[in-house]
Design a protein around this motif. Structure first.
Motif, PDB file in Angstrom:
ATOM      1  N   ALA A  58       3.460   3.065  -5.467  1.00 16.00           N
ATOM      2  CA  ALA A  58       2.050   2.862  -5.182  1.00 16.00           C
ATOM      3  C   ALA A  58       1.306   4.170  -5.378  1.00 16.00           C
ATOM      4  O   ALA A  58       1.694   5.202  -4.850  1.00 16.00           O
ATOM      5  CB  ALA A  58       1.865   2.358  -3.749  1.00 16.00           C
ATOM      6  N   SER A  59       0.248   4.153  -6.162  1.00 16.86           N
ATOM      7  CA  SER A  59      -0.508   5.363  -6.435  1.00 16.86           C
ATOM      8  C   SER A  59      -1.955   5.001  -6.695  1.00 16.86           C
ATOM      9  O   SER A  59      -2.297   3.834  -6.898  1.00 16.86           O
ATOM     10  CB  SER A  59       0.075   6.105  -7.649  1.00 16.86           C
TER      11      SER A  59
ATOM     12  N   ARG B   4       5.710  -4.068  -8.830  1.00 11.31           N
ATOM     13  CA  ARG B   4       5.982  -2.639  -8.691  1.00 11.31           C
ATOM     14  C   ARG B   4       7.478  -2.360  -8.548  1.00 11.31           C
ATOM     15  O   ARG B   4       7.970  -1.342  -9.013  1.00 11.31           O
ATOM     16  CB  ARG B   4       5.227  -2.117  -7.467  1.00 11.31           C
TER      17      ARG B   4
ATOM     18  N   ARG C  19      -3.891   0.102  -5.937  1.00 15.41           N
ATOM     19  CA  ARG C  19      -2.672  -0.364  -5.275  1.00 15.41           C
ATOM     20  C   ARG C  19      -2.662  -1.877  -5.093  1.00 15.41           C
ATOM     21  O   ARG C  19      -1.617  -2.449  -4.800  1.00 15.41           O
ATOM     22  CB  ARG C  19      -2.539   0.320  -3.919  1.00 15.41           C
TER      23      ARG C  19
ATOM     24  N   TRP D  27      -7.151   2.484  -3.249  1.00 11.44           N
ATOM     25  CA  TRP D  27      -6.697   1.204  -2.696  1.00 11.44           C
ATOM     26  C   TRP D  27      -6.886   0.072  -3.695  1.00 11.44           C
ATOM     27  O   TRP D  27      -6.117  -0.884  -3.704  1.00 11.44           O
ATOM     28  CB  TRP D  27      -7.434   0.912  -1.385  1.00 11.44           C
TER      29      TRP D  27
ATOM     30  N   PHE E 274       0.802  -1.217   0.000  1.00 11.04           N
ATOM     31  CA  PHE E 274       0.000   0.000   0.000  1.00 11.04           C
ATOM     32  C   PHE E 274       0.845   1.281   0.000  1.00 11.04           C
ATOM     33  O   PHE E 274       0.416   2.302  -0.532  1.00 11.04           O
ATOM     34  CB  PHE E 274      -0.926   0.015   1.209  1.00 11.04           C
TER      35      PHE E 274
END
Length: 624
Positions: free
Chosen positions: A34-35, A481, A41, A38, A29
């Motif tokens: 992370a962007s 990520r 993410r 929710w 998170f």
């Protein structure tokens, strides 16, 4: 009450597992990259077969000097191709090497033709000496220069200048240069003295290929073409048009072996044939060349005075009038060559440039030739002694494309496209649904069988699989990520296979537990003994699976790597769940009343209680 000394404390292991979950999902998170909301993410990075897109595999054949490619050549080519792909403006494009010969290009989310990104193009700057019609139409060439006669770049390969004016090369603001009508020193070497293709030694292989072409077109056609000193006017000479007709039937490979003069002067040799010549047909900087612009105008080009290696940087930028231009920066030696070339072009030394080839302001043009095609042909507006600009009616896309060709023009390796796969978003979505459905069915079957065969212990299997799935999912999101791992159909297949590995560890443990209880031990004492006996087998089985995944990942290419990575990841996380959840939870269950009932626990029928009588192994104990 504290457990006896030496007895495990299941609460500690469960707490460690809980801590791992907390840390993992905090990284999911809140880690870098992370962007969004929710939901965004929690989205893993999906491969092309799941979201749609384009995937192209290029196989390196040889370097430009004919040698096998080295690892350094392949990495240099990968960087250049990556720069070309990024110039498309596609988010999350990926260019990777696979093995010692392959480069794989992946563009998620859209279908695009990637044929041009792997061309082993040679970038050359050549003066435009003459132009003629290259459409193949029987018409007289334009006799006098005009703005409309200047060939206009077209398509994505050539930015279109405004109106009928060609692009122009000027000095950048603040850079040195002699513009306007300022006189300049004559060049040391006249372009008219440039060696032609026919004057240079011809390799024996080319001679043999030319002889084959001569035989194909016939002696009459060959003699007529060889005698041309300028582009023929076929409308005024129908007999000559008939003689030259066989040249229009030649393949691009056959046209490529002809002399530049013949390619230019024979009207039946069209731009369609010239543009389709093999990569590298216009790469010899010491000879003249013929290349087309806009698909319909043939240009006779001088020897190359400036090469792609002389350009240190090129970028699209807005000038003071908010127009898009392409800025050029040269290396130390390259700047001197560029200054000399612009001096020759600006002054038209020796009248080398024919009147039909001059630009709007009556100055010579310099063609930027990428492999067989002219990318741009700006008119030289002065003797440029510093940074320069190519101006024209460029939009941002055209300026970026031209800058990319100038900056990343020459690949050190030639490539052959092996496979291009285009997957639509709809098909990718159906693949994703099918993969998730297969994984769900596999997990459901394992759970149903475990409840049927092990009853209460089935809940342990169910919870273990759920925890493993959550760990794997979080790891996929985080790794996607951080290191760019993409989940493909092959990866989903690897996770489905890992369900079987997890089921094996359950069977090993629970069957050992049954054996202990059949020998007459109580469930509470049977659990730790069964764990000790099963632990080594579980570790060995998972280690073998993990080793297989590592070997497969190292030696494989393509989507098989995704399968191996997913299988190895799921196997490692299954071991984490085995040690930090399955054994501790079984220790806790062993202390409950339900676990003591064979019908509820699924551990089978226990033997009668033992009594203190003779027994072959223990004289103090006998079976009742």
């Amino acid at each position: 009450m504290a457990p006896p000394q030496g007895q495990m404390r299941p609460g500690r292991q469960l707490a460690v597992l809980g801590l791992i979950f907390v840390v993992l999902y905090l990284l999911v998170f809140f880690s870098g990259g992370a962007s969004g909301g929710w939901k965004d993410r929690l989205e893993p990075r999906l491969g092309l077969d799941l979201v749609g897109g384009t995937r192209l595999t290029l196989e390196a054949t040889n370097t430009l000097d004919g040698r096998p490619p080295t690892a350094e050549n392949l990495e240099e080519a990968r960087q250049i191709i990556e720069s070309r792909v990024n110039a498309y403006g596609v988010a999350e494009a990926e260019v990777v090497t696979e093995g010692d010969r392959n480069i794989v290009i992946s563009l998620p989310g859209e279908n695009r033709n990637l044929d041009d990104v792997g061309t082993a193009a040679e970038l050359r700057f050549r003066k435009v000496l003459k132009i003629t019609d290259g459409s193949g139409a029987i018409a007289s060439p334009a006799p006098s220069p005009s703005a409309s006669a200047s060939p206009q770049p077209s398509g994505s390969a050539s930015p279109k200048p405004s109106g009928s004016a060609s692009a122009k090369a000027t000095a950048s603001p603040g850079a040195g240069g002699q513009g306007g009508g300022a006189p300049a020193a004559s060049p040391s070497a006249s372009p008219s003295a440039s060696p032609s293709a026919s004057a240079a030694p011809v390799p024996q292989g080319i001679q043999q290929q030319r002889a084959a072409v001569e035989k194909k077109v016939g002696a009459v056609a060959w003699a007529a073409a060889s005698g041309l000193q300028a582009p023929a006017d076929l409308a005024a000479d129908p007999a000559l048009a008939e003689k030259l007709k066989p040249f229009g039937q030649l393949s691009p490979q056959e046209v490529a072996v002809l002399t530049p003069e013949m390619q230019f002067n024979v009207p039946t040799i069209t731009c369609a044939q010239l543009d389709a010549r093999p990569a590298g047909s216009v790469k010899d900087e010491k000879q003249r060349a013929v290349a087309c612009e806009g698909g319909a105008v043939k240009n006779l080009l001088d020897v190359a005075k400036v090469l792609g290696t002389d350009v240190s940087d090129a970028d699209a930028q807005l000038d003071q009038t908010s127009q898009w231009v392409v800025g050029l920066k040269f290396t130390g030696d390259g700047q001197g060559k560029w200054t000399e070339l612009t001096r020759e072009a600006f002054n038209n030394a020796g009248n080398a440039c024919d009147a039909s080839a001059l630009g709007q302001d009556g100055k010579c043009r310099v063609a930027v030739v990428l492999d067989n095609k002219i990318v741009s042909s700006p008119e030289i507006q002065g003797v440029l002694t510093g940074d320069s600009q190519i101006t024209g009616n460029f939009n941002q896309k055209d300026a970026n494309a031209l800058a990319g060709n100038l900056r990343f023009g020459a690949l050190p390796v030639t490539f052959e496209p092996q496979e291009q796969q285009n997957v639509t978003a709809t098909l990718g979505d159906s693949h994703l649904r099918a993969g998730l459905l297969a994984a769900g069915i596999g997990m459901l079957l394992v759970i149903l069988y475990s409840f049927f065969y092990y009853r209460l212990l089935g809940s342990v299997i169910f919870l273990s699989l759920v925890l493993s799935a959550l760990l794997v999912f979080g790891a996929l999101v985080f790794l996607g990520r951080q290191i760019g791992f993409t989940l493909t159909l092959a990866g989903i297949a690897g996770m489905i296979v890992s369900l079987g590995v997890a089921a094996d560890s359950f069977v090993i443990y629970f069957e050992r537990l049954k054996d202990e209880i059949r020998e007459g031990r109580s469930p509470r004492s049977a659990v730790p003994r069964a764990w000790i006996r099963a632990r080594r087998t579980i570790i060995s089985a998972n280690a073998i699976t993990l080793m297989s995944a590592v070997v497969l990942y190292v030696v494989s290419v393509g989507t098989v790597k995704g399968f191996a990575f997913a299988l190895g990841l799921a196997t490692v996380l299954d071991l984490v769940v085995v040690f930090l959840f399955r054994h501790p939870i079984m220790t806790m269950f062993a202390r409950t009343r339900a676990f003591l009932s064979p019908r509820v626990s699924g551990l089978g029928r226990a033997l009668p209680a033992r009594t203190e009588q003779a027994n072959p192994r223990n004289p103090r104990v006998k079976e009742a």
